[in-house]
Motif scaffolding. Structure first.
Motif, PDB file in Angstrom:
ATOM      1  N   LYS A   1     -84.445-114.458  -4.171  1.00 13.98           N
ATOM      2  CA  LYS A   1     -84.437-113.584  -3.919  1.00 13.98           C
ATOM      3  C   LYS A   1     -83.570-112.046  -3.366  1.00 13.98           C
ATOM      4  CE  LYS A   1     -89.077-111.068  -3.079  1.00 13.98           C
ATOM      5  NZ  LYS A   1     -90.200-111.896  -2.899  1.00 13.98           N
ATOM      6  N   GLN A   2     -82.856-113.231  -2.669  1.00 17.48           N
ATOM      7  CA  GLN A   2     -81.433-112.074  -2.462  1.00 17.48           C
ATOM      8  C   GLN A   2     -80.504-112.163  -3.317  1.00 17.48           C
ATOM      9  OE1 GLN A   2     -79.285-115.154   0.649  1.00 17.48           O
ATOM     10  NE2 GLN A   2     -77.276-114.119   0.133  1.00 17.48           N
ATOM     11  N   MET A   3     -80.320-112.810  -4.504  1.00 15.89           N
ATOM     12  CA  MET A   3     -80.141-112.928  -5.921  1.00 15.89           C
ATOM     13  C   MET A   3     -80.616-111.167  -6.507  1.00 15.89           C
ATOM     14  SD  MET A   3     -79.368-115.176  -9.098  1.00 15.89           S
ATOM     15  CE  MET A   3     -81.477-114.910  -9.780  1.00 15.89           C
ATOM     16  N   SER A   4     -81.184-111.162  -6.884  1.00 17.08           N
ATOM     17  CA  SER A   4     -82.117-110.594  -7.991  1.00 17.08           C
ATOM     18  C   SER A   4     -81.946-108.991  -6.271  1.00 17.08           C
ATOM     19  CB  SER A   4     -83.535-110.590  -7.810  1.00 17.08           C
ATOM     20  OG  SER A   4     -84.156-109.932  -6.445  1.00 17.08           O
ATOM     21  N   ASN A   5     -81.974-109.383  -5.457  1.00 21.09           N
ATOM     22  CA  ASN A   5     -81.876-107.937  -4.831  1.00 21.09           C
ATOM     23  C   ASN A   5     -80.229-107.585  -4.783  1.00 21.09           C
ATOM     24  OD1 ASN A   5     -83.771-107.685  -3.604  1.00 21.09           O
ATOM     25  ND2 ASN A   5     -83.266-109.199  -1.120  1.00 21.09           N
ATOM     26  N   VAL A   6     -79.130-108.729  -5.080  1.00 19.34           N
ATOM     27  CA  VAL A   6     -77.906-108.122  -5.914  1.00 19.34           C
ATOM     28  C   VAL A   6     -77.724-107.054  -6.579  1.00 19.34           C
ATOM     29  CG1 VAL A   6     -75.847-108.455  -6.189  1.00 19.34           C
ATOM     30  CG2 VAL A   6     -76.957-109.632  -3.806  1.00 19.34           C
ATOM     31  N   MET A   7     -78.311-107.631  -7.654  1.00 14.80           N
ATOM     32  CA  MET A   7     -78.676-107.201  -8.738  1.00 14.80           C
ATOM     33  C   MET A   7     -79.621-105.822  -8.918  1.00 14.80           C
ATOM     34  SD  MET A   7     -80.401-110.685 -10.748  1.00 14.80           S
ATOM     35  CE  MET A   7     -79.026-112.104 -11.053  1.00 14.80           C
ATOM     36  N   MET A   8     -80.183-105.704  -7.797  1.00 13.14           N
ATOM     37  CA  MET A   8     -81.276-104.462  -7.733  1.00 13.14           C
ATOM     38  C   MET A   8     -80.745-103.364  -6.946  1.00 13.14           C
ATOM     39  SD  MET A   8     -84.120-102.544  -8.346  1.00 13.14           S
ATOM     40  CE  MET A   8     -85.925-104.183  -7.826  1.00 13.14           C
ATOM     41  N   GLN A   9     -79.269-103.640  -6.387  1.00  9.93           N
ATOM     42  CA  GLN A   9     -78.679-102.728  -6.175  1.00  9.93           C
ATOM     43  C   GLN A   9     -77.613-101.733  -7.386  1.00  9.93           C
ATOM     44  OE1 GLN A   9     -77.132-104.659  -2.519  1.00  9.93           O
ATOM     45  NE2 GLN A   9     -75.533-102.988  -1.754  1.00  9.93           N
ATOM     46  N   ALA A  10     -77.429-103.180  -7.327  1.00  4.30           N
ATOM     47  CA  ALA A  10     -76.474-102.568  -8.975  1.00  4.30           C
ATOM     48  C   ALA A  10     -76.714-101.762 -10.356  1.00  4.30           C
ATOM     49  CB  ALA A  10     -75.482-104.068  -9.515  1.00  4.30           C
ATOM     50  N   ILE A  11     -78.054-102.245  -9.956  1.00  2.00           N
ATOM     51  CA  ILE A  11     -78.753-101.805 -11.308  1.00  2.00           C
ATOM     52  C   ILE A  11     -79.225-100.265 -11.050  1.00  2.00           C
ATOM     53  CG2 ILE A  11     -80.645-101.799 -12.889  1.00  2.00           C
ATOM     54  CD1 ILE A  11     -80.419-104.492 -12.687  1.00  2.00           C
ATOM     55  N   GLN A  12     -80.182-100.366  -9.826  1.00  2.00           N
ATOM     56  CA  GLN A  12     -80.027 -98.589  -9.395  1.00  2.00           C
ATOM     57  C   GLN A  12     -78.810 -97.952  -9.063  1.00  2.00           C
ATOM     58  OE1 GLN A  12     -82.586-100.188  -5.400  1.00  2.00           O
ATOM     59  NE2 GLN A  12     -84.095 -98.389  -6.505  1.00  2.00           N
ATOM     60  N   ALA A  13     -77.336 -98.402  -9.057  1.00  2.00           N
ATOM     61  CA  ALA A  13     -76.509 -97.507  -8.568  1.00  2.00           C
ATOM     62  C   ALA A  13     -76.544 -96.716 -10.252  1.00  2.00           C
ATOM     63  CB  ALA A  13     -75.477 -98.333  -8.110  1.00  2.00           C
ATOM     64  N   VAL A  14     -76.009 -97.368 -11.022  1.00  2.00           N
ATOM     65  CA  VAL A  14     -75.706 -96.917 -12.474  1.00  2.00           C
ATOM     66  C   VAL A  14     -76.987 -96.171 -12.487  1.00  2.00           C
ATOM     67  CG1 VAL A  14     -75.846 -97.373 -14.877  1.00  2.00           C
ATOM     68  CG2 VAL A  14     -75.233 -98.948 -13.437  1.00  2.00           C
ATOM     69  N   GLY A  15     -78.302 -96.249 -12.531  1.00  2.00           N
ATOM     70  CA  GLY A  15     -78.744 -95.029 -12.683  1.00  2.00           C
ATOM     71  C   GLY A  15     -78.965 -93.498 -12.289  1.00  2.00           C
ATOM     72  N   GLU A  16     -78.847 -94.313 -11.026  1.00  2.00           N
ATOM     73  CA  GLU A  16     -78.250 -92.504 -10.312  1.00  2.00           C
ATOM     74  C   GLU A  16     -76.902 -92.515 -10.426  1.00  2.00           C
ATOM     75  OE1 GLU A  16     -78.562 -93.730  -6.059  1.00  2.00           O
ATOM     76  OE2 GLU A  16     -80.069 -95.089  -6.052  1.00  2.00           O
TER      77      GLU A  16
ATOM     78  N   LEU B   1     -69.921-107.255  -5.721  1.00  2.00           N
ATOM     79  CA  LEU B   1     -69.733-106.316  -5.425  1.00  2.00           C
ATOM     80  C   LEU B   1     -69.466-105.040  -4.496  1.00  2.00           C
ATOM     81  CD1 LEU B   1     -73.331-105.499  -6.798  1.00  2.00           C
ATOM     82  CD2 LEU B   1     -73.939-105.518  -4.480  1.00  2.00           C
ATOM     83  N   ASN B   2     -68.747-104.430  -5.642  1.00  2.00           N
ATOM     84  CA  ASN B   2     -67.609-103.612  -4.642  1.00  2.00           C
ATOM     85  C   ASN B   2     -68.642-101.712  -5.084  1.00  2.00           C
ATOM     86  OD1 ASN B   2     -65.996-101.669  -3.632  1.00  2.00           O
ATOM     87  ND2 ASN B   2     -64.733-102.300  -6.125  1.00  2.00           N
ATOM     88  N   PRO B   3     -69.139-101.437  -3.513  1.00  2.00           N
ATOM     89  CA  PRO B   3     -69.710-100.072  -4.221  1.00  2.00           C
ATOM     90  C   PRO B   3     -68.918 -98.665  -4.702  1.00  2.00           C
ATOM     91  CG  PRO B   3     -70.316-101.191  -2.004  1.00  2.00           C
ATOM     92  CD  PRO B   3     -68.930-101.855  -2.279  1.00  2.00           C
ATOM     93  N   SER B   4     -67.376 -98.751  -3.811  1.00  2.00           N
ATOM     94  CA  SER B   4     -66.344 -98.037  -4.043  1.00  2.00           C
ATOM     95  C   SER B   4     -66.151 -97.726  -5.444  1.00  2.00           C
ATOM     96  CB  SER B   4     -65.199 -97.736  -3.637  1.00  2.00           C
ATOM     97  OG  SER B   4     -64.634 -99.373  -3.198  1.00  2.00           O
ATOM     98  N   ALA B   5     -66.217 -98.783  -6.672  1.00  2.00           N
ATOM     99  CA  ALA B   5     -66.280 -98.696  -8.116  1.00  2.00           C
ATOM    100  C   ALA B   5     -67.270 -98.499  -9.190  1.00  2.00           C
ATOM    101  CB  ALA B   5     -65.925-100.553  -8.373  1.00  2.00           C
ATOM    102  N   PRO B   6     -66.809 -98.261  -9.631  1.00  2.00           N
ATOM    103  CA  PRO B   6     -67.673 -97.144 -10.889  1.00  2.00           C
ATOM    104  C   PRO B   6     -69.309 -98.244 -11.072  1.00  2.00           C
ATOM    105  CG  PRO B   6     -65.376 -96.893 -11.411  1.00  2.00           C
ATOM    106  CD  PRO B   6     -65.351 -97.839 -10.326  1.00  2.00           C
ATOM    107  N   ALA B   7     -70.540 -97.694 -11.184  1.00  2.00           N
ATOM    108  CA  ALA B   7     -71.244 -98.911 -11.924  1.00  2.00           C
ATOM    109  C   ALA B   7     -71.557 -99.073 -12.237  1.00  2.00           C
ATOM    110  CB  ALA B   7     -73.015 -97.546 -10.513  1.00  2.00           C
ATOM    111  N   THR B   8     -71.537 -99.130 -13.668  1.00  2.00           N
ATOM    112  CA  THR B   8     -71.722-100.059 -14.273  1.00  2.00           C
ATOM    113  C   THR B   8     -70.277-101.083 -14.272  1.00  2.00           C
ATOM    114  OG1 THR B   8     -69.652 -98.800 -15.677  1.00  2.00           O
ATOM    115  CG2 THR B   8     -71.894 -97.881 -15.540  1.00  2.00           C
ATOM    116  N   GLU B   9     -68.868-101.049 -13.814  1.00  2.00           N
ATOM    117  CA  GLU B   9     -68.124-101.955 -13.913  1.00  2.00           C
ATOM    118  C   GLU B   9     -68.836-102.819 -12.756  1.00  2.00           C
ATOM    119  OE1 GLU B   9     -64.041-101.906 -11.818  1.00  2.00           O
ATOM    120  OE2 GLU B   9     -64.392-100.173 -13.466  1.00  2.00           O
TER     121      GLU B   9
END
Lengths: 201, 201
Positions: B129-144, B80-88
DNA sequence: TACATTTGCTAACAGTGTTAACTAAATGTT
DNA sequence: AACATTTAGTTAACACTGTTAGCAAATGTA
C-alpha cells in the motif's frame, strides 16, 4: 513389424496417460501438488515407469509450458481477422490473452510461474516466437493503417507482451485469480498502447 | 527483570541470525534452495530451534517478502522529489523500480515468485500500500500539472504497477536476469504511459 | 526347450518440512 | 543447601519428496 507398432502405440498411450493424469492432478490441486508418486498411483503403474517416458518431473511440467504457449498462440492467431480494422485486432488480441489467462489459469501459472528455473528452454520454445509473431502482425498493421512508419515494431511487441503479462500477474497476485472479463483498467491501458502506435512522436 | 531482558535479547539475536543465514543461503543458491536443515546447520543449532522463532518455513520467506516491499517502497519514496517536474518524477520512479529489481533480483523473485501461495497476506501487507501511495502521489502530480482532472488515479496506478512488473517479469523470463540500466523499450513504454496522463482523452 | 530381451516392480538413497519426547541446564522457591 | 519448576536444546522419528540400482517375471527368438 505389427508387433513393434503395437508396442509403440502402447508406449505412446502410457505417455498420454501420464500427461492426462498429471493434468488432472494439477487442475485439482495446482502444479505444486504434482508428485511422481501421485502420478504413479493415478496411472496405476509403479514410479520408475514414469521415468521411462520423461527424464524427470521437470520435463513433465515443461511439456505443459510448451502446450500452454501453443494453445495461447493458437487462440491469439484465431482472433486475428485481417479484414477488421487493425486497432480492433490489437484490442481483440488483448482480450483473447486475458480470456486465456482467466479460463486456463492453471496453465498460465505453470507457463510463467515456474518460469525462471527452466529458462534455458524458453528462447528455444517456438510457441513463444509464434505468439510474438501474431502480435507483431497486428501491431504492424496498426502502424501501416495509420501511416506511421516510425514505429520500432520489435520494441512495441515487447511492450505489448509486458503489459499483458503484467496485468495478469498483478491480477493473480492481488486476487489469486483472474476475473472472466477484462477490467476497465486493462482496456484503458490497451487503448493507450494503441494510441501510441497511431500517433507519430 | 534484567535476566528476562537478557533472555529476550538472546532470543532476538537468534532470530536475527536465522534471518541472516537464511538470506545468505538465498543469495548464494536462490530461495528454492532454502531448507530448514541448511539453516539449522548455518546457525549451528538443531532444527526445532528454528520453529521456536518461525511458525514454519513459509513464515521465513514471508518475512523476506515484507522486507522486500519495504525496501522497494523506501527506494521509490526516496526518489520522489516534489520540486522536480511531475513527469520527471514518474520517470524516476520507474527507473528506481527497475534498478531495485536489477540490483536486488533475488529479493524481487521472492516478492513475486512465491506470490500466489501466500496471497492472503498480500492485501494486508502495508508495504505494498505504501508503494502504491508513492506511485499515486507522482501520478496525481502529473495530472495536476497538466490540468488534467479527468484521470482515474487508482486505475492509472494499477496500470503503472502492472507495466513495471510486466517488464521485470518478461526480462527475468527471457534472460533470467535484469540488466543494470533500463532498456529503451522500457523507457519508451514509460514515456507513453506519462503521455496518457497528460493528454485529456 | 534354451537363451535373450523387454516390462515392470521392489526397495533403497538422499533429501524435504514438521513435531513428539526427551535430557540437561538454569532458574525460582522453600 | 535441597528441591521443584521452568527453559534451552537435543535426538529421533513420521510422512513426504525426486531419483535410481537391481531384480523377477513375462515375452520373443533360436
Amino acid at each position: 513389424m505389427k508387433a513393434t507398432d503395437k508396442k509403440a502405440e502402447q508406449n505412446a498411450a502410457l505417455k498420454n496417460e501420464i500427461i492426462a493424469q498429471s493434468w488432472a492432478i494439477i487442475e485439482e490441486s495446482g502444479w505444486q501438488a504434482l508428485s511422481i508418486r501421485r502420478i504413479a498411483e493415478a496411472i496405476e503403474y509403479s514410479v520408475p515407469m514414469i521415468y521411462k517416458h520423461f527424464e524427470n518431473k521437470e520435463a513433465i511440467l515443461e511439456h505443459f509450458i510448451k502446450t500452454g504457449f501453443q494453445a495461447l498462440a493458437e487462440r491469439l492467431a484465431s482472433v486475428l481477422n485481417p479484414s477488421a480494422p487493425a486497432t480492433e485486432q490489437v484490442q481483440e488480441l488483448a482480450k483473447a490473452y486475458w480470456t486465456f489467462a482467466a479460463s486456463q489459469t492453471k496453465h498460465y501459472e505453470i507457463m510463467y510461474g515456474l518460469g525462471m528455473p527452466s529458462c534455458e528452454a524458453v528462447n528455444n520454445v517456438a510457441e513463444i516466437k509464434q505468439m510474438s509473431n501474431v502480435m507483431m502482425q497486428a501491431i504492424q498493421a496498426v502502424g501501416e493503417e495509420a501511416g506511421n512508419g516510425t514505429i520500432d515494431h520489435y520494441l512495441k511487441v515487447k511492450t505489448f507482451w509486458s503489459m499483458l503479462h503484467g496485468f495478469m500477474a498483478i491480477e493473480l497476485f492481488s486476487h489469486n485469480q483472474i476475473q472472466e472479463a477484462p477490467t476497465a483498467t486493462f482496456r484503458d491501458a490497451i487503448d493507450s498502447f494503441i494510441f501510441t502506435l497511431i500517433n507519430k512522436k
